[in-house]
Design an enzyme around this catalytic site. Structure first.
Site, short mmCIF file in Angstrom:
data_model
loop_
_atom_site.label_atom_id
_atom_site.label_comp_id
_atom_site.label_asym_id
_atom_site.label_seq_id
_atom_site.Cartn_x
_atom_site.Cartn_y
_atom_site.Cartn_z
N ASP A 100 6.37 -3.78 -4.14
CA ASP A 100 5.64 -4.97 -3.69
C ASP A 100 5.60 -6.06 -4.76
OD1 ASP A 100 5.23 -3.47 -1.46
OD2 ASP A 100 3.04 -3.62 -1.46
N ARG A 109 1.95 -2.70 9.69
CA ARG A 109 2.57 -1.41 9.40
C ARG A 109 1.53 -0.28 9.37
NH1 ARG A 109 7.19 1.48 9.58
NH2 ARG A 109 7.03 3.22 8.17
N LYS A 164 -5.62 -4.21 0.37
CA LYS A 164 -5.13 -4.18 1.75
C LYS A 164 -4.57 -2.81 2.09
CE LYS A 164 -0.78 -5.72 3.02
NZ LYS A 164 -0.17 -4.69 3.86
N ASN A 165 -3.75 -2.27 1.18
CA ASN A 165 -3.08 -1.01 1.50
C ASN A 165 -4.00 0.21 1.40
OD1 ASN A 165 -0.81 -2.40 2.10
ND2 ASN A 165 0.35 -1.82 0.27
N ASP A 167 5.80 -6.04 7.56
CA ASP A 167 6.81 -6.86 6.91
C ASP A 167 8.22 -6.41 7.23
OD1 ASP A 167 5.10 -8.61 5.59
OD2 ASP A 167 4.75 -7.18 3.98
C1 UD1 Z 1 3.56 1.34 1.90
C2 UD1 Z 1 2.95 -0.03 1.69
C3 UD1 Z 1 3.99 -1.04 1.24
C4 UD1 Z 1 4.72 -0.52 0.02
C5 UD1 Z 1 5.27 0.88 0.26
C6 UD1 Z 1 5.89 1.52 -0.98
C7 UD1 Z 1 1.18 -0.05 3.34
C8 UD1 Z 1 0.65 -0.63 4.61
N1 UD1 Z 1 2.38 -0.48 2.95
O1 UD1 Z 1 4.49 1.23 2.96
O2 UD1 Z 1 3.32 -2.27 0.93
O3 UD1 Z 1 5.79 -1.40 -0.28
O4 UD1 Z 1 4.20 1.75 0.68
O5 UD1 Z 1 5.00 1.51 -2.03
O6 UD1 Z 1 0.53 0.73 2.67
N2 UD1 Z 1 10.78 6.39 4.48
C9 UD1 Z 1 11.62 7.17 5.24
N3 UD1 Z 1 11.09 7.96 6.25
C10 UD1 Z 1 9.75 7.97 6.50
C11 UD1 Z 1 8.88 7.16 5.72
C12 UD1 Z 1 9.43 6.36 4.70
O7 UD1 Z 1 12.82 7.18 5.02
O8 UD1 Z 1 9.33 8.71 7.40
C13 UD1 Z 1 11.34 5.56 3.37
C14 UD1 Z 1 11.20 4.06 3.60
O9 UD1 Z 1 12.24 3.52 4.36
C15 UD1 Z 1 11.19 3.53 2.16
C16 UD1 Z 1 10.52 4.65 1.38
O10 UD1 Z 1 10.59 5.81 2.20
O11 UD1 Z 1 12.51 3.39 1.69
C17 UD1 Z 1 9.08 4.37 1.03
O12 UD1 Z 1 8.33 4.08 2.19
P1 UD1 Z 1 6.77 4.40 2.28
O13 UD1 Z 1 6.26 4.85 0.94
O14 UD1 Z 1 6.55 5.27 3.45
O15 UD1 Z 1 6.17 2.95 2.56
P2 UD1 Z 1 5.09 2.54 3.63
O16 UD1 Z 1 4.02 3.59 3.71
O17 UD1 Z 1 5.76 2.10 4.88
#
Ligand code: UD1
Length: 441
Positions: A323, A93, A23-24, A117
């Site tokens: 996850d 997301r 999915k991701n 989520d």
């Molecule tokens: C993706 C995955 C999700 C997984 C996560 C971490 C998808 C659709 N989702 O989510 O299933 O749990 O990676 O492996 O691929 N953060 C910031 N600022 C930003 C971006 C992120 O502070 O601009 C923080 C977030 O709050 C979090 C951390 O960075 O604490 C990691 O987030 P990120 O790796 O960006 O996760 P997603 O890409 O949203």
């Protein structure tokens, strides 16, 4: 009518299960198709709700998208609509990943803030900062990220944290920028490597995929391609945990076991016998020397006795994936001994522990930490899935509970798991999808 799963506990899971594309990964690869005019074909796509939702997002931008079984065909026009604010945007997301391709192709983008989520605060500051360094003006306006650039130029970008989404967006903008971009502290997830592979097939010039430093030499245009999505390591790990928790014997096919090295090692520490065809994983305690290389897409998890308590700490890849944290808690809840689980990415993921407590888990949280004292047997209760992975964690717990556990709000699980009930049933679990109204206590 609301759907729920009725899980009758007690069965051992035995047999083989096929896992399809991640999915991701698929959702980001669909966004990457925006980067090239023409027809891009993705195979091994999972039949989950998020794929047609992402298809709606792409259609709203001018693409023609056809989904035929596990194949998604995207035809991208020469002129894209730069406004991504359809209703589907708020339902997942990954929709935010159209930001990078749109700013790369159109030099402007209006992208509604994404949904997905409810696992904690999910800011976009690193996405925006990266685009700013590439030369785009970016702000949040009326619930949308609004970005605009006269032209994008290469830059040196240091991420505060190896964010998956920020790495993807910056990468997809940088492939069409003028000059060279270096992304430091980039995410190293296998899904990032999959995206880099597809971008390279499209003519993108990227070095360092799978490392913390990505170097992107911008090109003028990209060509469409055909690409097979990598197997879903999170779904693969789900079946591995299910085998360990039910003292079962499950062969998982379609996932690269090296994407789960740490996970499989943790399960071995919990007492599982984990094998990959052609070679066994490292023996107990063996940290000296990586496992021999293999191109196997298969592994087997067998568990004879009650699992032993193991500690888990979530971290970006190659650390233990956030996850998988609900499965770690589900395993700890029936393990012999006390486990400490530390969540470093999404604070609200511990909300699911309240539901585990309904099932008789002895668990409490303190900030980033959860302490779980294993009990011999959980007891069934109605529980509510707060998100995809936690929903599946509750089903795994239900497999180890006395009586029949009802797991409600299963639409979350349908967003991420193709043929979930069918796969459970094939492995011998008593899990049924039922339509009925809940009687909430
Ligand atoms: C993706 C995955 C999700 C997984 C996560 C971490 C998808 C659709 N989702 O989510 O299933 O749990 O990676 O492996 O691929 N953060 C910031 N600022 C930003 C971006 C992120 O502070 O601009 C923080 C977030 O709050 C979090 C951390 O960075 O604490 C990691 O987030 P990120 O790796 O960006 O996760 P997603 O890409 O949203």
């Amino acid at each position: 009518m609301t759907e729920h799963f009725r899980v009758h506990g007690g069965a051992r899971l035995v047999g083989a299960v096929d896992v399809v594309g991640a999915k991701n990964s698929v959702l980001k690869l669909m966004a990457a198709a925006l980067l090239a005019e023409g027809t891009t074909t993705l195979t091994n796509c999972p039949r989950i709700l998020d794929v047609p939702l992402m298809a709606d997002v792409l259609r709203s931008l001018g693409c023609v998208v056809e989904i035929d079984g596990d194949t998604v065909v995207i035809t991208t026009p020469g002129e894209l609509n730069h406004r991504a604010d359809s209703a589907s945007m708020g339902k997942l997301r990954a929709s935010v990943c159209v930001l990078g391709p749109l700013i790369g192709r159109c030099k402007r983008a209006v992208v509604a803030l994404p949904g997905g989520d409810a696992i904690g605060s999910r800011p976009l500051d690193m996405h925006q900062n990266g685009l700013r360094q590439l030369g785009a003006h970016s702000e949040i306006d009326h619930g949308c990220v609004v970005a605009e650039a006269k032209g994008l130029h290469g830059a040196q970008i240091w991420l505060d944290f190896p964010s998956v989404g920020a790495t993807e967006n910056i990468l997809m903008a940088a492939v069409l920028a003028n000059g060279t971009t270096v992304i430091d502290n980039a995410a190293r997830e296998p899904e990032i490597v999959d995206l880099c592979t597809m971008l390279q097939q499209m003519g993108g010039k990227i070095e360092g995929a799978g490392t913390s430093t990505l170097t992107v030499h911008g090109v003028d245009s990209l060509q469409p391609t055909e690409h097979r999505v990598i197997g879903d390591r999170i779904v693969g790990a789900t079946w591995a945990f299910a085998a360990a928790m039910t003292r079962g014997d499950v062969t998982v096919r379609g996932v690269d076991p090296h994407h789960l090295d740490l996970v499989l090692e943790k399960l071995r520490m919990a007492g599982a016998d984990v094998t990959v065809p052609s070679h066994p994983l490292r023996p107990a305690g063996g940290r000296d020397g990586a496992p021999p290389p293999t191109d196997s897409q298969e592994f087997r998890v067998r568990q004879a006795d009650r699992p032993t308590a193991v500690d888990f700490v979530t971290l970006p890849y190659p650390g233990f994936a956030t996850d998988l944290q609900p499965f770690a808690i589900a395993l700890a809840s029936i393990a012999e001994g006390t486990s400490m689980i530390t969540e470093n990415l999404f604070e609200a993921r511990f909300r699911f522990i309240e539901e585990m407590v309904r099932l008789g888990a002895d668990a409490r949280t303190d900030g980033h930490h959860a302490v779980v004292r294993g009990v011999e047997r959980l007891s069934s209760a109605p529980v509510w899935a707060p998100d995809i992975r936690a929903g599946v964690g509750l089903v795994l717990a239900g497999l180890c509970a006395e009586g029949t556990t009802e797991v409600w709000d299963v639409f979350h699980i349908d967003r991420g798991y193709p043929l979930f009930v069918e796969n459970m049933t094939n492995l011998g679990a008593d899990v049924r999808r039922v339509n009925a109204e809940p009687e909430r206590a």
